[in-house]
Enzyme design. Structure first.
Site, PDB file in Angstrom:
ATOM      1  N   ASP A  45       0.847  -1.199   0.000  1.00 15.39           N
ATOM      2  CA  ASP A  45       0.000   0.000   0.000  1.00 15.39           C
ATOM      3  C   ASP A  45       0.880   1.245   0.000  1.00 15.39           C
ATOM      4  O   ASP A  45       1.654   1.468   0.932  1.00 15.39           O
ATOM      5  CB  ASP A  45      -0.910   0.005   1.231  1.00 15.39           C
ATOM      6  CG  ASP A  45      -1.856   1.189   1.223  1.00 15.39           C
ATOM      7  OD1 ASP A  45      -2.812   1.154   0.424  1.00 15.39           O
ATOM      8  OD2 ASP A  45      -1.625   2.151   1.979  1.00 15.39           O
ATOM      9  N   TYR A  50       3.303   9.979   0.566  1.00 10.81           N
ATOM     10  CA  TYR A  50       4.269   9.388   1.490  1.00 10.81           C
ATOM     11  C   TYR A  50       5.713   9.740   1.125  1.00 10.81           C
ATOM     12  O   TYR A  50       6.603   9.618   1.973  1.00 10.81           O
ATOM     13  CB  TYR A  50       4.117   7.860   1.536  1.00 10.81           C
ATOM     14  CG  TYR A  50       2.769   7.362   1.982  1.00 10.81           C
ATOM     15  CD1 TYR A  50       1.828   8.206   2.580  1.00 10.81           C
ATOM     16  CD2 TYR A  50       2.418   6.022   1.816  1.00 10.81           C
ATOM     17  CE1 TYR A  50       0.589   7.736   2.978  1.00 10.81           C
ATOM     18  CE2 TYR A  50       1.180   5.543   2.217  1.00 10.81           C
ATOM     19  CZ  TYR A  50       0.258   6.404   2.781  1.00 10.81           C
ATOM     20  OH  TYR A  50      -0.971   5.934   3.175  1.00 10.81           O
ATOM     21  N   HIS A 112      -7.108   9.969  -2.025  1.00 11.34           N
ATOM     22  CA  HIS A 112      -6.558   9.816  -0.683  1.00 11.34           C
ATOM     23  C   HIS A 112      -7.468  10.430   0.392  1.00 11.34           C
ATOM     24  O   HIS A 112      -7.675   9.837   1.455  1.00 11.34           O
ATOM     25  CB  HIS A 112      -5.171  10.464  -0.636  1.00 11.34           C
ATOM     26  CG  HIS A 112      -4.275   9.901   0.416  1.00 11.34           C
ATOM     27  ND1 HIS A 112      -2.921   9.771   0.265  1.00 11.34           N
ATOM     28  CD2 HIS A 112      -4.530   9.425   1.665  1.00 11.34           C
ATOM     29  CE1 HIS A 112      -2.389   9.250   1.344  1.00 11.34           C
ATOM     30  NE2 HIS A 112      -3.354   9.033   2.213  1.00 11.34           N
TER      31      HIS A 112
END
Length: 315
Positions: A45, A50, A112
């Site tokens: 994932d 990130y 997201h």
């Protein structure tokens, strides 16, 4: 029998355990991905936000080159960040993730967060207030997501952190139905009502922060992670399992969700995957159920005045 995967409404399957990569340092996440694939994980994932997708991609490509896995054996998720909700920005952002991950396609692409920011506002504009917010409707963003599917850049599309009302808005206009809603799920916040709603709409729920967030425990508002409870350790001893293994087994068998534990420690990566060989007793499940406090770890309160903030609703 604990399932190894769940079926999407498009008949593709998602492995029940994935390696989470949020906050995994770039210097360590490549090895974590390699260790996870060696341990049997086939689900990774990821997210553009990130900031470590290039390193994740390095780990994936290494294991493919070594012949440990083929690309088609793997299930790779990434996510569209909130600065890029305009329809015309969705495809370029997915292509950017693919470039970093060294892949030709994703297995799942998610929005997201439902709330959007202006591109120039920065990725997490906690000081910007409403001036930083985008007015783009999530329905427009979904049209961009559908385009990524049409182009073959991803095999499935879905959402993350969406509440019932926001999912209904997507379902009301979607040409391609979302297959997944990735949300926080752990014993302190079991999210049962949203999970049941999603199941009723044939949308799989994937749970992030399944073990709570130990690195945030002690900060205001953050509940004690269940894996630190002595009683859960005692349950683990009964099955010769760790508290983390008990909790992950509970989330899969009782709540029926995909779990996404995050670690860069090899022993814990292996441990988190070793949960398929035991079944919790009814009383143990009921006891873990009792930990529900309806308290989120991931609340994003700075954006509570955004028109698309998802957590004012009950679920």
């Amino acid at each position: 029998m604990i399932p190894k995967s769940l079926k999407f409404n498009n008949n593709l399957e998602i492995p029940i355990i994935g390696l989470g990569t949020f906050n995994s340092p770039p210097g360590q996440v490549t090895q974590a991905v390699k260790d996870a694939i060696d341990a049997g994980y086939r689900h990774i994932d990821c997210a553009w936000y990130y900031g470590n997708e290039a390193e994740v991609g390095e780990g994936i490509s290494t294991k493919i080159k070594e012949g440990v896995v083929k690309r088609e054996d793997l299930f790779i998720t990434s996510k569209l960040w909130s600065n890029y909700h305009e329809k015309e920005k969705v495809v370029p952002m997915l292509k950017d993730s693919l470039k970093n991950l060294k892949l030709e396609y994703l297995d799942l692409y998610l929005i997201h967060w439902p709330f959007g920011f202006k591109e120039e506002a920065g990725p997490w504009p906690t000081e910007g207030g409403p001036d930083a917010y985008s007015e783009t409707e999530i329905t427009e963003t979904w049209e961009g997501m559908e385009e990524t599917y049409d182009l073959g850049l991803t095999r499935s599309i879905g959402v993350s952190n969406f509440n019932k009302t926001q999912i209904e808005k997507i379902l009301g206009m979607a040409r391609i139905k979302p297959v997944c809603n990735q949300v926080e799920v752990n014993p302190n916040f079991n999210n049962k009502k949203l999970i049941e709603y999603c199941k009723g709409k044939d949308i799989v729920v994937a749970g992030y922060c399944p073990l709570g967030r130990i690195d945030s425990y002690g900060k205001p508002r953050i509940p004690k992670p269940t894996i630190l409870e002595p009683e859960v350790a005692e349950i683990g001893k009964k099955y010769n399992k760790t508290p983390a293994q008990v909790v992950l087994n509970y989330l899969i068998t009782k709540l029926g969700v995909v779990v996404l534990p995050k670690s860069v420690t090899k022993s814990r990566i292996i441990e988190n995957f070793d949960i398929f060989d035991f079944q919790l007793d009814k009383e143990d499940i009921e006891y873990i159920d009792s930990f529900h406090k309806n308290v989120r770890v991931c609340l994003a309160p700075y954006f509570g005045n955004h028109k698309d903030y998802p957590f004012h609703d009950e679920y």
